[in-house]
Design a protein around this motif. Structure first.
Motif, PDB file in Angstrom:
ATOM      1  N   TYR A 131     -60.840  -3.398 -43.323  1.00  0.00           N
ATOM      2  CA  TYR A 131     -59.924  -3.846 -42.263  1.00  0.00           C
ATOM      3  C   TYR A 131     -60.009  -5.357 -42.150  1.00  0.00           C
ATOM      4  O   TYR A 131     -61.019  -5.974 -42.494  1.00  0.00           O
ATOM      5  N   GLN A 132     -58.890  -5.922 -41.676  1.00  0.00           N
ATOM      6  CA  GLN A 132     -58.841  -7.362 -41.430  1.00  0.00           C
ATOM      7  C   GLN A 132     -58.965  -7.554 -39.926  1.00  0.00           C
ATOM      8  O   GLN A 132     -58.359  -6.794 -39.160  1.00  0.00           O
ATOM      9  N   ILE A 133     -59.760  -8.530 -39.509  1.00  0.00           N
ATOM     10  CA  ILE A 133     -59.819  -8.806 -38.070  1.00  0.00           C
ATOM     11  C   ILE A 133     -58.719  -9.808 -37.747  1.00  0.00           C
ATOM     12  O   ILE A 133     -58.631 -10.885 -38.349  1.00  0.00           O
ATOM     13  N   THR A 134     -57.852  -9.405 -36.816  1.00  0.00           N
ATOM     14  CA  THR A 134     -56.691 -10.229 -36.471  1.00  0.00           C
ATOM     15  C   THR A 134     -56.460 -10.102 -34.969  1.00  0.00           C
ATOM     16  O   THR A 134     -57.277  -9.509 -34.273  1.00  0.00           O
ATOM     17  N   GLN A 135     -55.392 -10.680 -34.471  1.00  0.00           N
ATOM     18  CA  GLN A 135     -55.068 -10.504 -33.054  1.00  0.00           C
ATOM     19  C   GLN A 135     -53.710  -9.829 -32.993  1.00  0.00           C
ATOM     20  O   GLN A 135     -52.724 -10.374 -33.453  1.00  0.00           O
ATOM     21  N   TYR A 136     -53.676  -8.630 -32.487  1.00  0.00           N
ATOM     22  CA  TYR A 136     -52.429  -7.886 -32.501  1.00  0.00           C
ATOM     23  C   TYR A 136     -51.937  -7.666 -31.074  1.00  0.00           C
ATOM     24  O   TYR A 136     -50.830  -8.045 -30.732  1.00  0.00           O
ATOM     25  N   TYR A 137     -52.788  -7.108 -30.243  1.00  0.00           N
ATOM     26  CA  TYR A 137     -52.359  -6.793 -28.875  1.00  0.00           C
ATOM     27  C   TYR A 137     -52.380  -8.037 -27.975  1.00  0.00           C
ATOM     28  O   TYR A 137     -51.546  -8.188 -27.101  1.00  0.00           O
ATOM     29  N   HIS A 138     -53.367  -8.890 -28.186  1.00  0.00           N
ATOM     30  CA  HIS A 138     -53.513 -10.049 -27.287  1.00  0.00           C
ATOM     31  C   HIS A 138     -53.739 -11.335 -28.078  1.00  0.00           C
ATOM     32  O   HIS A 138     -54.876 -11.781 -28.207  1.00  0.00           O
ATOM     33  N   PRO A 139     -52.688 -11.927 -28.630  1.00  0.00           N
ATOM     34  CA  PRO A 139     -52.860 -13.175 -29.385  1.00  0.00           C
ATOM     35  C   PRO A 139     -53.233 -14.335 -28.448  1.00  0.00           C
ATOM     36  O   PRO A 139     -53.021 -14.229 -27.238  1.00  0.00           O
ATOM     37  N   PHE A 140     -53.784 -15.411 -29.018  1.00  0.00           N
ATOM     38  CA  PHE A 140     -54.249 -16.506 -28.149  1.00  0.00           C
ATOM     39  C   PHE A 140     -53.132 -17.466 -27.745  1.00  0.00           C
ATOM     40  O   PHE A 140     -53.338 -18.304 -26.877  1.00  0.00           O
ATOM     41  N   ALA A 141     -51.966 -17.343 -28.360  1.00  0.00           N
ATOM     42  CA  ALA A 141     -50.867 -18.246 -27.972  1.00  0.00           C
ATOM     43  C   ALA A 141     -49.522 -17.556 -28.142  1.00  0.00           C
ATOM     44  O   ALA A 141     -49.329 -16.757 -29.070  1.00  0.00           O
ATOM     45  N   ARG A 142     -48.592 -17.862 -27.245  1.00  0.00           N
ATOM     46  CA  ARG A 142     -47.258 -17.229 -27.253  1.00  0.00           C
ATOM     47  C   ARG A 142     -46.165 -18.234 -26.870  1.00  0.00           C
ATOM     48  O   ARG A 142     -46.456 -19.305 -26.349  1.00  0.00           O
ATOM     49  N   SER A 143     -44.935 -17.790 -27.081  1.00  0.00           N
ATOM     50  CA  SER A 143     -43.737 -18.453 -26.541  1.00  0.00           C
ATOM     51  C   SER A 143     -43.644 -19.948 -26.839  1.00  0.00           C
ATOM     52  O   SER A 143     -43.491 -20.757 -25.926  1.00  0.00           O
ATOM     53  N   GLY A 144     -43.714 -20.295 -28.095  1.00  0.00           N
ATOM     54  CA  GLY A 144     -43.561 -21.696 -28.473  1.00  0.00           C
ATOM     55  C   GLY A 144     -42.159 -21.990 -28.977  1.00  0.00           C
ATOM     56  O   GLY A 144     -41.270 -21.131 -28.929  1.00  0.00           O
ATOM     57  N   SER A 145     -41.959 -23.229 -29.445  1.00  0.00           N
ATOM     58  CA  SER A 145     -40.680 -23.576 -30.055  1.00  0.00           C
ATOM     59  C   SER A 145     -40.835 -24.820 -30.911  1.00  0.00           C
ATOM     60  O   SER A 145     -41.716 -25.635 -30.672  1.00  0.00           O
ATOM     61  N   VAL A 146     -39.972 -24.892 -31.915  1.00  0.00           N
ATOM     62  CA  VAL A 146     -39.948 -26.071 -32.792  1.00  0.00           C
ATOM     63  C   VAL A 146     -38.496 -26.505 -32.898  1.00  0.00           C
ATOM     64  O   VAL A 146     -37.631 -25.684 -33.204  1.00  0.00           O
ATOM     65  N   THR A 147     -38.231 -27.778 -32.608  1.00  0.00           N
ATOM     66  CA  THR A 147     -36.850 -28.261 -32.707  1.00  0.00           C
ATOM     67  C   THR A 147     -36.671 -29.034 -34.011  1.00  0.00           C
ATOM     68  O   THR A 147     -37.525 -29.833 -34.389  1.00  0.00           O
ATOM     69  N   LEU A 148     -35.574 -28.732 -34.682  1.00  0.00           N
ATOM     70  CA  LEU A 148     -35.296 -29.348 -35.987  1.00  0.00           C
ATOM     71  C   LEU A 148     -34.024 -30.182 -35.908  1.00  0.00           C
ATOM     72  O   LEU A 148     -33.065 -29.789 -35.234  1.00  0.00           O
ATOM     73  N   TYR A 149     -34.031 -31.306 -36.619  1.00  0.00           N
ATOM     74  CA  TYR A 149     -32.891 -32.228 -36.625  1.00  0.00           C
ATOM     75  C   TYR A 149     -32.374 -32.388 -38.056  1.00  0.00           C
ATOM     76  O   TYR A 149     -33.055 -32.009 -39.005  1.00  0.00           O
ATOM     77  N   PRO A 150     -31.203 -33.005 -38.199  1.00  0.00           N
ATOM     78  CA  PRO A 150     -30.688 -33.212 -39.564  1.00  0.00           C
ATOM     79  C   PRO A 150     -31.710 -33.901 -40.484  1.00  0.00           C
ATOM     80  O   PRO A 150     -31.829 -33.550 -41.658  1.00  0.00           O
ATOM     81  N   ARG A 151     -32.491 -34.861 -39.943  1.00  0.00           N
ATOM     82  CA  ARG A 151     -33.450 -35.557 -40.805  1.00  0.00           C
ATOM     83  C   ARG A 151     -34.531 -34.612 -41.329  1.00  0.00           C
ATOM     84  O   ARG A 151     -35.214 -34.918 -42.296  1.00  0.00           O
ATOM     85  N   ASP A 152     -34.722 -33.462 -40.672  1.00  0.00           N
ATOM     86  CA  ASP A 152     -35.695 -32.493 -41.156  1.00  0.00           C
ATOM     87  C   ASP A 152     -35.132 -31.658 -42.311  1.00  0.00           C
ATOM     88  O   ASP A 152     -35.859 -30.877 -42.916  1.00  0.00           O
TER      89      ASP A 152
END
Ligand SMILES: Nc1ncnc2c1ncn2[C@@H]1O[C@H](COP(=O)(O)OP(=O)(O)OP(=O)(O)O)[C@@H](O)[C@H]1O
Ligand SMILES: [Mg+2]
Ligand SMILES: [Mg+2]
Length: 637
Positions: free
Chosen positions: A201-222
């Motif tokens: 088995y792999q130890i991971t975070q499935y039910y309770h991850p340490f971070a949520r609800s983020g965002s990344v904004t991308l522009y034409p230069r990206d």
């Protein structure tokens, strides 16, 4: 690299912004201005009693030198450089991508999972050190199976021991992705049976991850698709910590070599919402995540060096339909081009199947670079039931608000803000700013050169202030160093090392003399080559100029006048234009003609302009025309 000054006059020095490296933060955490208990409450007494890891059996206890090698800055990447040069060379390049971004009548949906190796010297649950860099990095090569503790091999009796310092790069990664940090998270077991995972088995975070609800904004230069307009925001569903698996090295005759160095190396898995709709934008997203993680010093290396791996989930639906189509997943894409190409190929395959009246099955597919088709790896029916369950050997991870705040304060500028500073305060074009940021190690190098140059000049760049020296430094760090890398005599390996062969202080010295007009541009370029080839010892630029007598010596006024007279000889027609202006017969001063004459002076001068300043040449030429030649012409009329 030499240490930088982060603080000036008691303030964080953002002018020559360098970030506080993760390694320093680690020291900070462990030497205790924040108590460890204050930020991490692991295995508190209400939970299972602490279990000692089998340190004595550890095959490779972490040694100071192991930890040292982990700190080595990311490798210089020839590829990145070529790419950035291309980007900076052809303005239309990033917008041109509009090929093949849409199929009329169909909507594409993509969600991405990115696995990133964290920049930390220890594994997630064992005292073994992580192998630094990637295995093809000869300088830091680590032999297979030398970074392995008993727990990594699931040897009976071994148990996990969470290494709290791995949280530092993980939290920083999540903050850079604009996530909300969960103060309590938990580890789960994800079961599957394969040789790359000794415990089953792999130890991971499935039910309770340490971070949520983020965002990344991308522009034409990206590099987003033109169809996505001025900006796109990609939602991050969650970020979780998990263990990496062993590396399989396929050999002939169905033999597989296994390297367990990678087992248990800490990863973050970054999972987006299904909200990307163009292939180029998907690739731009992965590149931007790489840039963000690098900017906060959270990960070891990029996608094309194996420190980041991307899986893309693709579905299509007919335009106007509500529900998303069935997704297929393409695993382990290892270049930005592969991300874009694999999505296009899979989209087109799904559309073909649906147009022929077929159905899309949820399945995992593979992609190899240069192919035109994705290929089926396993179907839904073969999809394993992971039987997720909370790991009973590990208590919850409790992250203190103070740690998150401290990591936020010391995070430094994120790429979008930094592009703004490079353009606003330093006067760079958007293209050059992006090129500096995309080339491995180049931005830090630029800051180093600039800091030294500003020290010599006794100036500091400010918004709206003098930008001649900052633009000069940027131009040389990008374009003149780029020429060195392209030179024939430079092998591929050496091209990666251009900046390491030109010490910051030497480039700064050359630029200082050039800026102060103490040497000509030609001499400055020759000096750069000498430094690069090692014919000038580090710190020896001034001595070289002295001993070779390369100082710029300006000729006298009389010399300028003599050269001006020589050039004017036979230019009666041109002089007529100046006369017309003087007599009010034409309105505009013949500036172009003056430039033409000055150009001739610069070429005719001693050793083609050596010792001549174009501004002085222009001044003297103007005086000769107005005070000597025009009066003569008027007399003759
Ligand atoms: N209909 C869809 N079309 C495209 N992408 C989708 C669709 N539904 C979900 N996705 C994306 O698929 C990804 C699912 O990743 P997640 O890690 O949650 O599950 P998983 O792929 O089953 O797990 P793993 O691959 O880690 O075993 C997310 O990025 C999500 O946005
Ligand atoms: Mg996943
Ligand atoms: Mg997946």
């Amino acid at each position: 690299m030499k240490p930088r000054t982060f603080f000036k006059d008691g303030k964080v020095n953002t002018a020559t912004m360098a970030r506080i490296p993760t390694t320093e933060l680690r020291k900070y955490l462990l030497t205790g201005q924040l108590t460890r208990r204050g930020c991490l409450h692991l295995r508190s007494s209400t939970l299972a009693p602490p279990i000692l890891p089998l340190r004595t059996l550890s095959t490779t206890p972490p040694t100071p030198s192991d930890q040292q090698s982990q700190i080595i800055p990311l490798r210089k990447q020839l590829k990145d450089q070529a790419k950035a040069a291309k980007l900076s060379g052809s303005p239309k390049k990033k917008l041109k991508k509009s090929d093949n971004q849409t199929v009329p009548g169909w909507d594409l949906t993509v969600g991405i999972e990115i696995h990133a190796q964290l920049n930390t010297p220890s594994k997630l649950f064992s005292p073994a050190s992580t192998p630094s860099g990637s295995s093809d990095d000869a300088a830091h090569h680590h032999h297979p199976n030398t970074h392995v503790a008993p727990f990594d091999l699931a040897i009976p009796g071994s148990q996990p021991s969470f290494q709290p310092t791995t949280l530092i790069p993980a939290i920083r990664a999540a903050l850079a992705l604009n996530c909300h940090i969960e103060f309590i998270s938990r580890f789960d077991r994800k079961h599957y049976f394969h040789w790359d995972q000794p415990s089953g088995y792999q130890i991971t975070q499935y039910y309770h991850p340490f971070a949520r609800s983020g965002s990344v904004t991308l522009y034409p230069r990206d590099g987003i698709a033109a169809e996505d307009g001025e900006q796109v925001t990609v939602g991050i569903k969650q970020v979780q910590m998990e263990q990496d698996t062993a590396k399989t090295l396929a050999q002939p005759n169905s033999t597989h070599y296994l390297d367990f160095n990678r087992v248990g190396v800490p990863l973050v898995e970054i999972i987006t919402e299904p909200c990307i709709h163009r292939p180029a934008t998907a690739a731009a997203f992965v590149r931007k995540v790489q840039m963000l993680l690098k900017s906060v010093d959270a990960c070891v290396s990029g996608l094309e060096q194996g420190g980041l791996r991307a899986d893309v989930n693709v579905s299509v639906k007919r335009t106007g339909e509500e529900a998303l189509g069935t997704r297929t997943e393409i695993k382990n894409l290892s270049s930005f081009k592969a991300v874009e190409d694999a999505i296009i190929a899979e989209r087109d395959r799904q559309i073909r199947v649906l147009e022929e009246g077929g159905r899309i099955e949820g399945e995992t597919r593979g992609w190899s670079l240069g192919s035109v088709e994705t290929r089926r790896l396993r179907g839904k029916e073969g999809e394993v039931d992971y039987r997720y369950m909370p790991d009973p050997d590990l208590g919850p991870v409790v992250i203190g608000r103070d740690l998150v705040e401290r990591l936020e304060e010391t995070m430094g500028m994120l790429p979008d803000e930094e592009v703004g500073v490079l353009m606003g305060r330093f006067g760079l074009s958007e293209r050059d700013a992006m090129a500096l940021m995309l080339m491995e190690g180049r931005l830090e190098y630029f800051y180093g050169v600039l800091e030294e140059l500003e020290r010599m000049l006794g100036v500091e760049a400010v918004e709206g202030g003098e930008q001649r020296h900052t633009m000069l430094a940027a131009n040389w760090c990008l374009h003149e160093l780029g020429k060195l890398a392209e030179a024939e005599e430079v092998g591929e390996a050496a091209a990666e090392e251009v900046t390491s062969q030109v010490p910051e202080q030497d480039l700064a010295a050359i630029l200082f003399y050039l800026h102060q007009k103490k040497v000509t541009a030609k001499v400055a370029k020759d000096l750069l080559w000498d430094v690069f080839r090692g014919t000038i010892a580090t710190g020896g630029v001034t001595e070289q100029i002295d001993s070779q007598d390369l100082w710029y010596k300006e000729i006298t006024e009389a010399d300028y006048a003599a050269i001006a007279d020589e050039v004017i000889e036979g230019q009666e027609k041109v002089l007529q234009d100046f006369l017309k202006f003087k007599q009010g017969k034409s309105k505009a001063y013949p500036q172009g003609k003056l430039g033409f004459l000055v150009g001739k002076m610069m070429r005719a001068g001693p050793e083609q302009g050596k010792g001549m300043d174009p501004a002085s040449a222009e001044r003297v030429m103007r005086v000769r025309i107005e005070q000597v030649y025009l009066p003569r012409l008027e007399e003759a009329q």
